[in-house]
Design a protein around this motif. Sequence first.
Motif, PDB file in Angstrom:
ATOM      1  N   ASN A  12       0.857  -1.350  -0.045  1.00 44.16           N
ATOM      2  CA  ASN A  12       0.039  -0.085   0.114  1.00 44.16           C
ATOM      3  C   ASN A  12       1.063   1.252  -0.086  1.00 44.16           C
ATOM      4  N   TYR A  13       0.888   2.107  -1.150  1.00 43.53           N
ATOM      5  CA  TYR A  13       1.686   3.135  -1.265  1.00 43.53           C
ATOM      6  C   TYR A  13       1.685   4.291  -0.019  1.00 43.53           C
ATOM      7  N   ASN A  14       0.366   4.352   0.596  1.00 47.94           N
ATOM      8  CA  ASN A  14       0.090   5.153   1.649  1.00 47.94           C
ATOM      9  C   ASN A  14       1.231   4.762   2.640  1.00 47.94           C
ATOM     10  N   ASN A  15       1.805   3.668   2.838  1.00 46.61           N
ATOM     11  CA  ASN A  15       2.483   3.113   3.982  1.00 46.61           C
ATOM     12  C   ASN A  15       4.060   3.549   3.646  1.00 46.61           C
ATOM     13  N   ILE A  32      13.688  -0.535  -4.280  1.00 42.00           N
ATOM     14  CA  ILE A  32      13.399  -0.917  -2.894  1.00 42.00           C
ATOM     15  C   ILE A  32      12.316   0.372  -2.308  1.00 42.00           C
ATOM     16  N   ALA A  33      11.271  -0.156  -1.524  1.00 41.01           N
ATOM     17  CA  ALA A  33      10.362   0.665  -0.988  1.00 41.01           C
ATOM     18  C   ALA A  33      10.760   0.523   0.524  1.00 41.01           C
ATOM     19  N   ASN A  37       8.606  -0.476   8.987  1.00 43.06           N
ATOM     20  CA  ASN A  37       8.830  -1.639   9.582  1.00 43.06           C
ATOM     21  C   ASN A  37       9.669  -2.391   8.518  1.00 43.06           C
ATOM     22  N   ASP A  38       9.952  -1.940   7.317  1.00 44.98           N
ATOM     23  CA  ASP A  38      11.014  -3.038   6.451  1.00 44.98           C
ATOM     24  C   ASP A  38      11.263  -2.292   5.382  1.00 44.98           C
TER      25      ASP A  38
END
Length: 89
Positions: A12-15, A32-33, A37-38
């Motif tokens: 989810n791009y919002n995150n 990489i996104a 958390n990660d």
Amino acid sequence: MIIVSQEKHLLNYNNVIEICKTFGNEKDVSIIATTINDDIVLGEYETEERADEVLEEIIENIQCKSFVEMNTDRITSEVTGEIYRMPKE
């Protein structure tokens, strides 16, 4: 917007905090996104030029699907529920 990685993971791009290129994985360049958390590998490409093209496609997709609503009470910004699928190559 939802981004589907090459491995079919949904993001989810919002995150997302940041989407960037990294060097030296299995293929030459990874996208990489980074989330709270990660770090999630979205795709891996043979050349930096191809990774740049994919990043531009993501940016264009976000720009085309976003809108801003303004009134006297507040400003609302929203990204619609579109999907971007990471290309294999």
